[in-house]
Design a protein around this motif. Sequence first.
Motif, mmCIF file in Angstrom:
data_model
loop_
_atom_site.group_PDB
_atom_site.id
_atom_site.type_symbol
_atom_site.label_atom_id
_atom_site.label_comp_id
_atom_site.label_asym_id
_atom_site.label_seq_id
_atom_site.Cartn_x
_atom_site.Cartn_y
_atom_site.Cartn_z
ATOM 1 N N VAL A 79 18.657 -5.064 -15.125
ATOM 2 C CA VAL A 79 18.224 -6.466 -15.184
ATOM 3 C C VAL A 79 17.836 -6.958 -13.794
ATOM 4 C CG1 VAL A 79 18.991 -8.827 -15.611
ATOM 5 C CG2 VAL A 79 19.515 -7.034 -17.261
ATOM 6 N N ALA A 80 18.637 -6.596 -12.785
ATOM 7 C CA ALA A 80 18.316 -7.004 -11.416
ATOM 8 C C ALA A 80 16.963 -6.440 -10.985
ATOM 9 C CB ALA A 80 19.415 -6.534 -10.466
ATOM 10 N N LEU A 81 16.718 -5.160 -11.308
ATOM 11 C CA LEU A 81 15.428 -4.547 -10.974
ATOM 12 C C LEU A 81 14.297 -5.235 -11.728
ATOM 13 C CD1 LEU A 81 13.733 -2.336 -9.624
ATOM 14 C CD2 LEU A 81 14.296 -0.835 -11.566
ATOM 15 N N GLY A 82 14.514 -5.518 -13.014
ATOM 16 C CA GLY A 82 13.492 -6.187 -13.808
ATOM 17 C C GLY A 82 13.169 -7.574 -13.275
ATOM 18 N N LEU A 83 14.196 -8.328 -12.878
ATOM 19 C CA LEU A 83 13.960 -9.664 -12.317
ATOM 20 C C LEU A 83 13.198 -9.577 -11.004
ATOM 21 C CD1 LEU A 83 17.314 -11.560 -12.976
ATOM 22 C CD2 LEU A 83 15.081 -12.053 -13.973
ATOM 23 N N TYR A 84 13.563 -8.591 -10.180
ATOM 24 C CA TYR A 84 12.855 -8.424 -8.907
ATOM 25 C C TYR A 84 11.377 -8.140 -9.135
ATOM 26 C CZ TYR A 84 11.069 -6.084 -4.763
ATOM 27 O OH TYR A 84 10.282 -5.710 -3.705
ATOM 28 N N LEU A 85 11.091 -7.222 -10.060
ATOM 29 C CA LEU A 85 9.696 -6.880 -10.335
ATOM 30 C C LEU A 85 8.953 -8.063 -10.941
ATOM 31 C CD1 LEU A 85 10.124 -3.254 -11.755
ATOM 32 C CD2 LEU A 85 9.306 -3.935 -9.481
ATOM 33 N N SER A 145 8.409 -10.733 -8.105
ATOM 34 C CA SER A 145 7.571 -10.319 -6.971
ATOM 35 C C SER A 145 6.218 -9.749 -7.383
ATOM 36 C CB SER A 145 8.311 -9.279 -6.128
ATOM 37 O OG SER A 145 8.573 -8.101 -6.882
ATOM 38 N N ARG A 146 6.064 -9.303 -8.656
ATOM 39 C CA ARG A 146 4.851 -8.576 -9.020
ATOM 40 C C ARG A 146 4.048 -9.192 -10.166
ATOM 41 N NH1 ARG A 146 5.774 -3.289 -7.060
ATOM 42 N NH2 ARG A 146 6.938 -3.568 -5.108
ATOM 43 N N THR A 147 4.528 -10.245 -10.790
ATOM 44 C CA THR A 147 3.829 -10.786 -11.956
ATOM 45 C C THR A 147 3.330 -12.197 -11.683
ATOM 46 O OG1 THR A 147 5.799 -11.786 -12.988
ATOM 47 C CG2 THR A 147 5.360 -9.452 -13.473
ATOM 48 N N ARG A 148 2.379 -12.640 -12.524
ATOM 49 C CA ARG A 148 1.838 -13.984 -12.382
ATOM 50 C C ARG A 148 2.923 -15.036 -12.659
ATOM 51 N NH1 ARG A 148 -3.204 -16.059 -12.126
ATOM 52 N NH2 ARG A 148 -4.057 -13.961 -12.366
ATOM 53 N N LEU A 149 3.771 -14.763 -13.667
ATOM 54 C CA LEU A 149 4.859 -15.699 -13.942
ATOM 55 C C LEU A 149 5.777 -15.812 -12.732
ATOM 56 C CD1 LEU A 149 6.567 -17.510 -15.793
ATOM 57 C CD2 LEU A 149 7.650 -15.420 -16.685
ATOM 58 N N GLY A 150 6.096 -14.665 -12.127
ATOM 59 C CA GLY A 150 6.944 -14.703 -10.945
ATOM 60 C C GLY A 150 6.315 -15.470 -9.801
ATOM 61 N N MET A 151 4.995 -15.320 -9.639
ATOM 62 C CA MET A 151 4.294 -16.066 -8.603
ATOM 63 C C MET A 151 4.429 -17.566 -8.845
ATOM 64 S SD MET A 151 0.236 -15.936 -7.665
ATOM 65 C CE MET A 151 -0.192 -16.603 -9.290
ATOM 66 N N ARG A 152 4.309 -17.971 -10.113
ATOM 67 C CA ARG A 152 4.437 -19.395 -10.432
ATOM 68 C C ARG A 152 5.868 -19.889 -10.223
ATOM 69 N NH1 ARG A 152 0.655 -19.575 -15.927
ATOM 70 N NH2 ARG A 152 -1.336 -19.352 -14.816
ATOM 71 N N ILE A 153 6.847 -19.035 -10.531
ATOM 72 C CA ILE A 153 8.239 -19.416 -10.302
ATOM 73 C C ILE A 153 8.484 -19.624 -8.812
ATOM 74 C CG2 ILE A 153 10.621 -18.576 -10.373
ATOM 75 C CD1 ILE A 153 9.953 -17.262 -13.049
#
Length: 308
Positions: A154-160, A163-171
């Motif tokens: 889960v920690a690895l998935g959250l990191y990816l 840091s690597r997705t459009r949703l993460g960029m918006r967060i």
Amino acid sequence: MPLSLIIEQALNGLQLGVTLFLMASGLTLVFGVMGLINLAHGSLYMVGAFVTAWVSASVGSFWIGLGAGIMAAAAVGALVEVAVIRRLYARDHLDQVLATFALILIFSEGTRWLFGSQPLWLDVPDLLSGAVTLPGGSPYPVFRLAIIAMGALVALGLYLMISRTRLGMRIRAGEADREMIGALGVDIATLYTLVFALGAALAGLAGAMVGALQSVQVGMGEPVLILAFVVIVIGGIGSVKGALIGAILVGVTDTMGRILLPSAFGLFMDASSATAVGSALASMLIYLLMALVLALKPQGLFPVHARA
């Protein structure tokens, strides 16, 4: 003290830390992106545990129950965000505390009405039953090791994701300047609902996994919520990396303190006094750790603005 006991307790501390990370990661995302103090986060943990236990008992499959518990927690979280939380973003923190505390009472009474007052029990799946032998010959449950492995994934998935997705960029942008991303055309309301549902799903996952280690009962989320707040204060509010490091520190400190301090005091005190004093100090250790971190780094170990 036998080496096998130290290894066993260290693994127990790591497993507790991973569970706290699942709780704290969702809580810190919600606070970091929305600026919301959500006392009802522990209730979503409870929802995940109850739905998992009930569905597993009904269909005879832990894995179906686990999926149902995660989805139920996410759906309830999204519903709560739309119906209640959305009206609190512009309010001060006192209003947020009072409203989410009221949600705790509503969830507790609603859960008691739906499932009754008696605890539910969740069996460990056959695939993860049994034990492995630690160095020194002590057995250790496979299910606890599975929780540790799941937390790492889960920690690895959250990191990816972050840091690597459009949703993460918006967060990340929402943590930095939510007004700006709104002006750039991002649907803030949808983003907030997604983040809240994600945090709820992580809390539900934690509740579902812990439900196989202890009884599932009304009010089980509040003690864990207190520890989750300690974790995000230590790690840095809004930082998932900080939530992971803080959760492991809290889990290992709490577990090892409860086994090492009574033994240490036993070197110069009688057994009963050593147990009493050691246990009392052990229960304070994580709060002393939090005070030390705040004295040295008032914004936590990994404040959001310093995150990679």
